[in-house]
Write a protein that holds these residues in place. Structure first.
Motif, PDB file in Angstrom:
ATOM      1  N   UNK A  95       9.540  15.622  -2.609  1.00  5.73           N
ATOM      2  CA  UNK A  95       9.228  16.130  -1.267  1.00  5.73           C
ATOM      3  C   UNK A  95       7.919  15.552  -0.734  1.00  5.73           C
ATOM      4  N   UNK A  96       6.964  15.337  -1.612  1.00  3.45           N
ATOM      5  CA  UNK A  96       5.681  14.763  -1.192  1.00  3.45           C
ATOM      6  C   UNK A  96       5.860  13.314  -0.743  1.00  3.45           C
ATOM      7  N   UNK A  97       6.729  12.582  -1.422  1.00  4.44           N
ATOM      8  CA  UNK A  97       7.011  11.192  -1.025  1.00  4.44           C
ATOM      9  C   UNK A  97       7.724  11.178   0.324  1.00  4.44           C
ATOM     10  N   UNK A 144       1.101  -4.151  -9.928  1.00  2.61           N
ATOM     11  CA  UNK A 144       2.316  -4.816 -10.428  1.00  2.61           C
ATOM     12  C   UNK A 144       3.559  -4.164  -9.831  1.00  2.61           C
ATOM     13  N   UNK A 145       3.588  -2.830  -9.810  1.00  2.00           N
ATOM     14  CA  UNK A 145       4.750  -2.150  -9.251  1.00  2.00           C
ATOM     15  C   UNK A 145       4.897  -2.464  -7.759  1.00  2.00           C
ATOM     16  N   UNK A 146       3.806  -2.444  -7.024  1.00  2.00           N
ATOM     17  CA  UNK A 146       3.851  -2.744  -5.580  1.00  2.00           C
ATOM     18  C   UNK A 146       4.346  -4.169  -5.341  1.00  2.00           C
ATOM     19  N   UNK A 147       3.841  -5.097  -6.117  1.00  2.00           N
ATOM     20  CA  UNK A 147       4.262  -6.493  -5.960  1.00  2.00           C
ATOM     21  C   UNK A 147       5.745  -6.644  -6.310  1.00  2.00           C
ATOM     22  N   UNK A 148       6.179  -5.995  -7.383  1.00  2.00           N
ATOM     23  CA  UNK A 148       7.581  -6.023  -7.787  1.00  2.00           C
ATOM     24  C   UNK A 148       8.487  -5.527  -6.661  1.00  2.00           C
ATOM     25  N   UNK A 149       8.146  -4.409  -6.066  1.00  2.00           N
ATOM     26  CA  UNK A 149       8.985  -3.827  -5.016  1.00  2.00           C
ATOM     27  C   UNK A 149       9.048  -4.749  -3.806  1.00  2.00           C
ATOM     28  N   UNK A 174      -4.223   5.817 -10.259  1.00  2.00           N
ATOM     29  CA  UNK A 174      -5.461   6.385  -9.751  1.00  2.00           C
ATOM     30  C   UNK A 174      -5.120   7.643  -8.970  1.00  2.00           C
ATOM     31  N   UNK A 175      -6.128   8.428  -8.629  1.00  2.00           N
ATOM     32  CA  UNK A 175      -5.916   9.643  -7.848  1.00  2.00           C
ATOM     33  C   UNK A 175      -5.490   9.320  -6.427  1.00  2.00           C
ATOM     34  N   UNK A 176      -4.898  10.312  -5.762  1.00  2.00           N
ATOM     35  CA  UNK A 176      -4.403  10.095  -4.407  1.00  2.00           C
ATOM     36  C   UNK A 176      -5.486   9.657  -3.435  1.00  2.00           C
ATOM     37  N   UNK A 177      -6.669  10.197  -3.558  1.00  2.00           N
ATOM     38  CA  UNK A 177      -7.738   9.881  -2.613  1.00  2.00           C
ATOM     39  C   UNK A 177      -8.480   8.589  -2.974  1.00  2.00           C
ATOM     40  N   UNK A 187       0.835  -1.203   0.000  1.00  2.00           N
ATOM     41  CA  UNK A 187       0.000   0.000   0.000  1.00  2.00           C
ATOM     42  C   UNK A 187       0.870   1.254   0.000  1.00  2.00           C
ATOM     43  N   UNK A 188       1.964   1.218   0.750  1.00  2.00           N
ATOM     44  CA  UNK A 188       2.873   2.370   0.759  1.00  2.00           C
ATOM     45  C   UNK A 188       3.544   2.582  -0.597  1.00  2.00           C
ATOM     46  N   UNK A 189       3.864   1.511  -1.294  1.00  2.00           N
ATOM     47  CA  UNK A 189       4.432   1.657  -2.645  1.00  2.00           C
ATOM     48  C   UNK A 189       3.442   2.403  -3.535  1.00  2.00           C
ATOM     49  N   UNK A 190       2.176   1.999  -3.476  1.00  2.00           N
ATOM     50  CA  UNK A 190       1.142   2.646  -4.291  1.00  2.00           C
ATOM     51  C   UNK A 190       1.015   4.118  -3.907  1.00  2.00           C
ATOM     52  N   UNK A 191       0.993   4.403  -2.611  1.00  2.00           N
ATOM     53  CA  UNK A 191       0.868   5.792  -2.167  1.00  2.00           C
ATOM     54  C   UNK A 191       2.085   6.620  -2.580  1.00  2.00           C
ATOM     55  N   UNK A 192       3.277   6.036  -2.497  1.00  2.00           N
ATOM     56  CA  UNK A 192       4.485   6.736  -2.948  1.00  2.00           C
ATOM     57  C   UNK A 192       4.419   7.008  -4.449  1.00  2.00           C
ATOM     58  N   UNK A 193       3.977   6.030  -5.211  1.00  2.00           N
ATOM     59  CA  UNK A 193       3.842   6.208  -6.655  1.00  2.00           C
ATOM     60  C   UNK A 193       2.890   7.363  -6.963  1.00  2.00           C
TER      61      UNK A 193
END
Length: 148
Positions: free
Chosen positions: A32-34, A85-90, A72-75, A18-24
């Protein structure tokens, strides 16, 4: 909807994923936002180290990705297929399963970049996994040597 098709929800992912997705998603606003997202759970030095590795991975993705990743949007609570896929990869890279991580990375970038992508993802993933565990357990930022 290629890449944006919802395949999960943030609350159904492991905390690190979930954090990977939020960072993306925050990456669109800039590094700076990350870093601001990571500071509460990783502290200043951990957040900077994670951001360096995440920035390296995203730099490779932005320059060499097979196609732009849909987000998707931040909210939004949905997780699109590209984000998943990116989250699973990380997280696979963080476990040390280098060959599996490189196989997943091959969906994103060409062959010569697989190892650098996997290494950057491993480093970022270890920090994000740690941050996810802290978030889940509601631990504060790590204590420093000067804290009592």
């Amino acid at each position: 909807m290629v890449g944006a098709f919802p395949v999960s929800a943030l609350d159904r992912l492991d905390p690190g994923e979930a954090l990977v997705v939020l960072c993306l998603r925050r990456w669109r606003e800039g590094p700076d936002a990350v870093e601001a997202l990571l500071l509460p759970t990783l502290g200043p030095s951990g957040a900077r180290a994670c951001l360096r590795a995440f920035s390296e991975m995203m730099g490779l993705m932005q320059r060499h990705c097979r196609r732009p990743l849909a987000q998707h949007g931040q909210a939004c609570r949905c997780v699109g297929s590209d984000e998943a896929i990116l989250a699973h990869f990380v997280m696979v890279a963080a476990t040390g399963a280098r060959e599996d991580a490189m196989l997943i990375a091959s969906l994103l970038v060409d062959g010569p970049l697989l190892l650098p992508m996997a290494e950057a993802a491993r480093t970022a993933g270890l920090y994000l996994y740690q941050a996810g565990l802290r978030q889940q357990a509601r631990f504060p930022e790590p204590a420093s040597a000067t804290r009592h």
